[in-house]
Design a protein around this motif. Structure first.
Motif, PDB file in Angstrom:
ATOM      1  N   CYS A   1       1.022  -1.071  -0.514  1.00 42.26           N
ATOM      2  CA  CYS A   1      -0.004   0.005   0.194  1.00 42.26           C
ATOM      3  C   CYS A   1       1.155   1.227   0.098  1.00 42.26           C
ATOM      4  N   ARG A   2       2.146   1.321   0.439  1.00 44.28           N
ATOM      5  CA  ARG A   2       2.421   2.446   0.808  1.00 44.28           C
ATOM      6  C   ARG A   2       3.296   2.806   0.000  1.00 44.28           C
ATOM      7  N   ASP A   3       3.961   1.089  -1.251  1.00 43.76           N
ATOM      8  CA  ASP A   3       4.288   2.086  -2.522  1.00 43.76           C
ATOM      9  C   ASP A   3       3.610   1.915  -3.543  1.00 43.76           C
ATOM     10  N   ALA A   4       3.053   1.428  -3.085  1.00 44.61           N
ATOM     11  CA  ALA A   4       1.165   2.303  -4.348  1.00 44.61           C
ATOM     12  C   ALA A   4       0.849   4.004  -3.749  1.00 44.61           C
ATOM     13  N   MET A   5       0.940   4.456  -3.096  1.00 43.11           N
ATOM     14  CA  MET A   5       0.794   5.274  -2.470  1.00 43.11           C
ATOM     15  C   MET A   5       1.819   6.695  -2.872  1.00 43.11           C
ATOM     16  N   LYS A   6       3.282   5.843  -3.210  1.00 42.18           N
ATOM     17  CA  LYS A   6       3.424   7.418  -2.964  1.00 42.18           C
ATOM     18  C   LYS A   6       3.435   8.313  -3.930  1.00 42.18           C
ATOM     19  N   GLY A   7       4.294   9.410  -3.747  1.00 45.41           N
ATOM     20  CA  GLY A   7       3.479  11.020  -4.488  1.00 45.41           C
ATOM     21  C   GLY A   7       1.908  11.395  -4.224  1.00 45.41           C
ATOM     22  N   GLU A   8       1.057  10.239  -3.423  1.00 42.93           N
ATOM     23  CA  GLU A   8      -0.559  10.567  -3.541  1.00 42.93           C
ATOM     24  C   GLU A   8      -0.233  11.726  -2.683  1.00 42.93           C
ATOM     25  N   LYS A   9      -1.832  12.766  -2.128  1.00 39.45           N
ATOM     26  CA  LYS A   9      -2.047  13.277  -1.152  1.00 39.45           C
ATOM     27  C   LYS A   9      -2.878  12.612  -0.185  1.00 39.45           C
ATOM     28  N   GLY A  10      -2.638  13.139   0.889  1.00 43.44           N
ATOM     29  CA  GLY A  10      -4.054  12.629   2.115  1.00 43.44           C
ATOM     30  C   GLY A  10      -4.621  13.103   1.677  1.00 43.44           C
ATOM     31  N   ARG A  11      -5.949  12.976   2.148  1.00 49.00           N
ATOM     32  CA  ARG A  11      -7.216  13.366   1.743  1.00 49.00           C
ATOM     33  C   ARG A  11      -8.058  12.331   2.630  1.00 49.00           C
ATOM     34  N   ASP A  12      -9.406  13.249   2.625  1.00 47.38           N
ATOM     35  CA  ASP A  12     -10.159  12.634   3.415  1.00 47.38           C
ATOM     36  C   ASP A  12     -10.395  10.695   3.371  1.00 47.38           C
ATOM     37  N   PHE A  13     -11.298  10.161   4.471  1.00 41.60           N
ATOM     38  CA  PHE A  13     -11.876   9.153   3.669  1.00 41.60           C
ATOM     39  C   PHE A  13     -12.890   8.848   4.221  1.00 41.60           C
ATOM     40  N   ARG A  14     -13.816   8.530   3.524  1.00 40.84           N
ATOM     41  CA  ARG A  14     -15.177   8.212   4.105  1.00 40.84           C
ATOM     42  C   ARG A  14     -15.199   6.420   3.961  1.00 40.84           C
ATOM     43  N   GLY A  15     -16.398   5.916   4.628  1.00 40.92           N
ATOM     44  CA  GLY A  15     -16.316   4.476   4.190  1.00 40.92           C
ATOM     45  C   GLY A  15     -18.064   4.289   3.672  1.00 40.92           C
ATOM     46  N   GLU A  16     -17.973   3.645   2.908  1.00 40.33           N
ATOM     47  CA  GLU A  16     -19.325   3.358   2.625  1.00 40.33           C
ATOM     48  C   GLU A  16     -20.228   2.284   3.667  1.00 40.33           C
ATOM     49  N   ARG A  17     -20.002   2.006   3.897  1.00 41.56           N
ATOM     50  CA  ARG A  17     -21.296   2.003   5.035  1.00 41.56           C
ATOM     51  C   ARG A  17     -21.292   2.852   6.485  1.00 41.56           C
ATOM     52  N   GLU A  18     -20.994   3.683   6.699  1.00 37.47           N
ATOM     53  CA  GLU A  18     -20.548   4.375   7.959  1.00 37.47           C
ATOM     54  C   GLU A  18     -21.886   4.001   8.903  1.00 37.47           C
ATOM     55  N   PHE A  19     -23.248   4.260   8.495  1.00 31.25           N
ATOM     56  CA  PHE A  19     -24.098   3.823   9.259  1.00 31.25           C
ATOM     57  C   PHE A  19     -24.325   2.327  10.388  1.00 31.25           C
ATOM     58  N   LEU A  20     -23.096   1.841   9.907  1.00 25.56           N
ATOM     59  CA  LEU A  20     -22.412   0.575  11.091  1.00 25.56           C
ATOM     60  C   LEU A  20     -21.849   0.798  12.058  1.00 25.56           C
ATOM     61  N   VAL A  21     -21.692   2.171  12.474  1.00 24.10           N
ATOM     62  CA  VAL A  21     -20.725   2.660  13.341  1.00 24.10           C
ATOM     63  C   VAL A  21     -21.814   3.692  14.306  1.00 24.10           C
ATOM     64  N   LYS A  22     -21.669   3.137  15.799  1.00 28.20           N
ATOM     65  CA  LYS A  22     -22.009   3.568  16.506  1.00 28.20           C
ATOM     66  C   LYS A  22     -22.188   3.897  17.478  1.00 28.20           C
ATOM     67  N   SER A  23     -22.583   5.200  17.761  1.00 28.48           N
ATOM     68  CA  SER A  23     -22.312   5.787  19.020  1.00 28.48           C
ATOM     69  C   SER A  23     -22.342   5.035  20.665  1.00 28.48           C
ATOM     70  N   MET A  24     -21.848   5.290  21.314  1.00 28.28           N
ATOM     71  CA  MET A  24     -22.842   4.858  22.684  1.00 28.28           C
ATOM     72  C   MET A  24     -23.469   5.397  22.961  1.00 28.28           C
ATOM     73  N   ASP A  25     -24.163   6.648  22.516  1.00 26.12           N
ATOM     74  CA  ASP A  25     -25.648   6.572  23.403  1.00 26.12           C
ATOM     75  C   ASP A  25     -27.183   6.194  22.107  1.00 26.12           C
ATOM     76  N   ASP A  26     -25.735   5.582  20.802  1.00 25.52           N
ATOM     77  CA  ASP A  26     -26.984   4.861  20.348  1.00 25.52           C
ATOM     78  C   ASP A  26     -27.360   3.775  20.719  1.00 25.52           C
ATOM     79  N   VAL A  27     -25.331   2.856  21.070  1.00 28.17           N
ATOM     80  CA  VAL A  27     -26.069   1.765  21.777  1.00 28.17           C
ATOM     81  C   VAL A  27     -26.750   1.697  23.259  1.00 28.17           C
ATOM     82  N   ILE A  28     -27.034   2.725  23.813  1.00 33.04           N
ATOM     83  CA  ILE A  28     -27.433   2.555  25.321  1.00 33.04           C
ATOM     84  C   ILE A  28     -28.675   2.571  24.670  1.00 33.04           C
ATOM     85  N   LYS A  29     -29.401   3.969  24.344  1.00 32.55           N
ATOM     86  CA  LYS A  29     -30.784   3.641  23.083  1.00 32.55           C
ATOM     87  C   LYS A  29     -31.334   2.137  22.710  1.00 32.55           C
TER      88      LYS A  29
END
Length: 102
Positions: free
Chosen positions: A15-43
């Protein structure tokens, strides 16, 4: 990531070799709806809108073994299910196929 330390290290190098010269950028997952907060879990304890899966060993899940993390109570979240992560790995530490898990 799939495999033992050597496999993961080799993958990271590729991965490091393939990304040489690439600029950093924000990553957004395709299934973010699967990530839950503590509040979500408590509810969810009362609402039961999603299933919580606990990947720890059975003894820790049942509260029969001490929790190694400071400040974390023994036992599990009410309504959660236990699927030990080690049961999902083959002998070479890669993930089993869906058929092997079923």
């Amino acid at each position: 990531l799939d495999g033992d330390v050597a496999a993961v290290d080799a993958s990271a190098r590729a991965c490091r070799d393939a990304m040489k010269g690439e600029k950093g950028r924000d990553f957004r997952g395709e299934r973010e709806f699967l990530v839950k907060s503590m509040d979500d879990v408590i509810k969810n304890i009362d609402a039961s809108t999603f299933q919580v899966v606990d990947a720890r060993g059975q003894a820790r899940f049942r509260g029969e073994a001490a929790e190694p993390r400071a400040g974390v109570r023994s036992g599990h979240i009410p309504g959660s299910r236990n699927v030990f992560f080690g049961d999902l790995l083959s002998s070479n530490k890669t993930f089993k196929t869906k058929d092997e898990i079923r």
